[in-house]
Scaffold this active site. Structure first.
Site, short mmCIF file in Angstrom:
data_model
loop_
_atom_site.label_atom_id
_atom_site.label_comp_id
_atom_site.label_asym_id
_atom_site.label_seq_id
_atom_site.Cartn_x
_atom_site.Cartn_y
_atom_site.Cartn_z
N THR A 249 -5.67 -7.59 7.81
CA THR A 249 -5.67 -9.04 7.56
C THR A 249 -4.55 -9.45 6.62
OG1 THR A 249 -7.35 -8.68 5.83
CG2 THR A 249 -8.14 -9.37 8.00
N GLY A 250 -3.44 -8.73 6.66
CA GLY A 250 -2.25 -9.16 5.95
C GLY A 250 -1.51 -10.20 6.78
N ALA B 150 0.97 -9.91 8.89
CA ALA B 150 1.20 -9.53 10.29
C ALA B 150 -0.06 -9.72 11.14
CB ALA B 150 1.68 -8.08 10.37
N TYR C 4 -0.51 -10.03 0.22
CA TYR C 4 -1.04 -10.89 -0.84
C TYR C 4 -0.29 -10.67 -2.15
CZ TYR C 4 -4.60 -13.16 -3.78
OH TYR C 4 -5.27 -13.99 -4.66
N LEU C 5 0.20 -9.44 -2.36
CA LEU C 5 0.86 -9.09 -3.62
C LEU C 5 2.32 -9.49 -3.68
CD1 LEU C 5 -0.57 -5.47 -4.07
CD2 LEU C 5 -1.40 -7.57 -5.16
N ALA C 6 2.91 -9.84 -2.52
CA ALA C 6 4.34 -10.14 -2.48
C ALA C 6 4.67 -11.29 -3.42
CB ALA C 6 4.77 -10.47 -1.05
N GLN C 7 5.64 -11.08 -4.29
CA GLN C 7 5.96 -12.08 -5.30
C GLN C 7 7.20 -12.89 -4.93
OE1 GLN C 7 6.45 -9.63 -8.77
NE2 GLN C 7 4.28 -9.58 -9.25
N GLU D 136 18.16 -12.44 -4.35
CA GLU D 136 17.67 -11.13 -4.81
C GLU D 136 18.70 -10.07 -4.48
OE1 GLU D 136 13.70 -10.36 -3.46
OE2 GLU D 136 12.88 -12.16 -4.37
N HIS E 240 10.60 0.93 -5.73
CA HIS E 240 11.04 -0.33 -6.34
C HIS E 240 11.49 -0.06 -7.77
CE1 HIS E 240 11.10 -4.47 -7.74
NE2 HIS E 240 10.93 -4.88 -6.49
N ARG F 136 17.93 -1.71 -3.81
CA ARG F 136 16.84 -1.15 -4.61
C ARG F 136 16.97 0.36 -4.86
NH1 ARG F 136 11.67 -4.44 -2.01
NH2 ARG F 136 12.09 -6.38 -3.12
N HIS G 43 6.89 1.58 -3.46
CA HIS G 43 6.66 0.16 -3.17
C HIS G 43 6.49 -0.14 -1.68
CE1 HIS G 43 6.88 -4.15 -3.64
NE2 HIS G 43 7.97 -4.23 -2.90
N ARG H 226 14.95 -1.04 2.64
CA ARG H 226 14.69 -2.45 2.97
C ARG H 226 15.43 -3.41 2.05
NH1 ARG H 226 11.16 -6.25 1.15
NH2 ARG H 226 9.75 -4.83 0.03
N LEU I 280 7.94 -9.65 4.50
CA LEU I 280 7.10 -10.69 5.07
C LEU I 280 7.75 -11.29 6.31
CD1 LEU I 280 5.72 -12.62 1.94
CD2 LEU I 280 4.45 -11.12 3.48
#
Length: 433
Positions: A12-13, A15, A43-46, A111, A225, A267, A328, A363, A369
């Protein structure tokens, strides 16, 4: 127990939910997740979501992605990602995602390894806002059923055709028969001692693929990360300090307050430089300094990071943030084509569990996302156009009832063993909570 749906989606992310929303509303869809719906890496992606600014930015977006990925990317997949980025952002806006704006226009930040500002964001809680909007829309759809606390332990198959899944909910085994299955079960961070991921994200989809002879790819491509909050005795996942902090000017400094790296390099490069600096200075962390920015700006731009760091005794408007690298993201996964199809008929994989080839060996920031959105939508469109021609093949349920605990343990052992084989020197980092 046997249940019947047109499409089974595992995860349930971003995707999983976006795929469900792009499926025809006359199809009966089941979304399952082994934890709560919000317990996903999406949900955690900032930081935000990368998007091509306009037609003139397409080539440079592609080139930035290829360069970060060390040119080991699938070029066609990267082109698809860039070309379809804007339409998917617009769809999120229609679903109610309120990206930050300036004078009415979308606000873009930058970024690491992006040559221009091309990342849309919801302050420092983009993933939270996106998944909340998607879940709200999912709950409105009468054709979509959501089972939380439901763990997939295997797939149903006839030869090389997938026709459902075997899942456990409250100790009860469900045989879920479906015409298509879409795996969006996330990455592998829960297998590591130090990770920014939820502990429940343990490579289940990868293990099930390995168990069933489904092609996988680049299992050694694991992203570290550079900036996770350093704690001497972390409890569970490491708190991520978004790359957007560096994108807004944050500087990495050693114990002597000296800069030692260009903060906006890819990164893997920045992580390596931090590890070298920690070894050189005999320190378990370095500092991330953003205190030279106005305090009011920092609190407004990074409210989540500000609050969480404050809980840990660090005021980012006054104090340097202690950071160190942590696992990460996973660039490898189940091998898929440009429509997220796996090597098994009627089985799709999207998001971090899949390997589209978009990310190559490393990445590019804020492409995760976007990849989840672009390719889950493509998968849904293909399912929409072909499902009327697909006959359901009901796999025979095992004669001996499955032991859910044993099957879940077996999946975890398969995943851990495989990653021990492919990542060599990082063996000591494996197996956490």
């Amino acid at each position: 127990m046997n249940v019947y749906f047109d499409v089974l989606i595992v995860g349930t992310g971003a995707a999983g939910m976006y795929a469900a929303l792009n499926l025809r509303q006359d199809l009966k869809v089941l979304l399952i997740t082994k934890a709560e719906a919000a317990e996903c890496n999406s949900y955690l992606a900032q930081g935000g979501i990368a998007v091509a600014r306009d037609e003139n930015d397409l080539d440079s977006f592609v080139e930035d992605t290829l360069k970060a990925g060390k040119y080991e990317n699938n070029v066609e997949a990267v082109k698809v990602l860039a070309r379809e980025s804007r339409e998917n952002i617009n769809q999120l806006i229609r679903y109610g995602v309120e990206f930050d704006r300036e004078h009415g226009d979308l606000q873009y930040t930058r970024e690491g390894a992006h040559r221009i500002n091309r990342i849309v964001h919801c302050k420092d809680q983009t993933g939270k806002k996106v998944t909340e909007a998607l879940y709200k829309e999912v709950k409105r759809r009468r054709n979509i059923t959501v089972f939380e606390g439901t763990c997939l332990i295997d797939i149903l198959r006839v030869g090389n055709t997938c026709c459902g899944g075997i899942a456990v909910k409250n100790g009860e085994v469900f045989f879920i028969h479906s015409k298509f299955v879409l795996l969006a079960s996330g990455g592998i961070g829960g297998l590591f001692k130090n990770s920014t991921n939820y502990c429940s994200v343990t490579g289940d989809g990868i293990a099930i693929a390995l168990k069933n002879g489904i092609k996988v790819k680049n299992l050694n491509y694991i992203q570290i990360h550079p900036t996770a909050f350093y704690e001497e005795a972390p409890n569970g996942r490491r708190f991520l300090i978004s790359e957007a902090v560096r994108g807004e000017g944050g500087k990495l400094i050693n114990k002597n307050k000296e800069r030692f790296v260009d903060e906006l390099l890819p990164r893997d490069v920045v992580s390596k430089k931090i590890f070298e600096e920690e070894e050189k200075t005999h320190m378990p962390y370095v500092g991330l300094d953003i205190t030279f920015k106005p305090a009011a700006y920092l609190v407004k731009r990074f409210p989540g990071i500000y609050r969480e760091c404050l809980k840990k005794g660090v005021d980012i408007t006054r104090n340097v943030i202690p950071v160190t690298p942590a696992q990460h993201y996973f660039m490898g996964g189940i091998e898929v084509d440009l429509y997220a199809q796996t090597s098994m008929k009627n089985l799709f994989a999207c998001g971090e569990v899949s390997c589209t080839g978009v990310h190559g060996a490393n990445r590019l920031a804020s492409n995760s996302l976007l990849e989840a959105l672009v390719f889950s939508r493509r998968a849904a469109k293909l399912i929409n156009s072909t499902i009327d021609f697909v006959n359901r093949l009901d796999a025979k349920a095992p004669d001996i009832p499955l032991n859910p605990d044993i099957e879940q343990k077996r999946n975890r052992e398969i995943a851990i063993q495989k990653f021990k084989e492919v990542i060599g020197g990082l063996k000591s980092e494996l197996v956490s909570c």
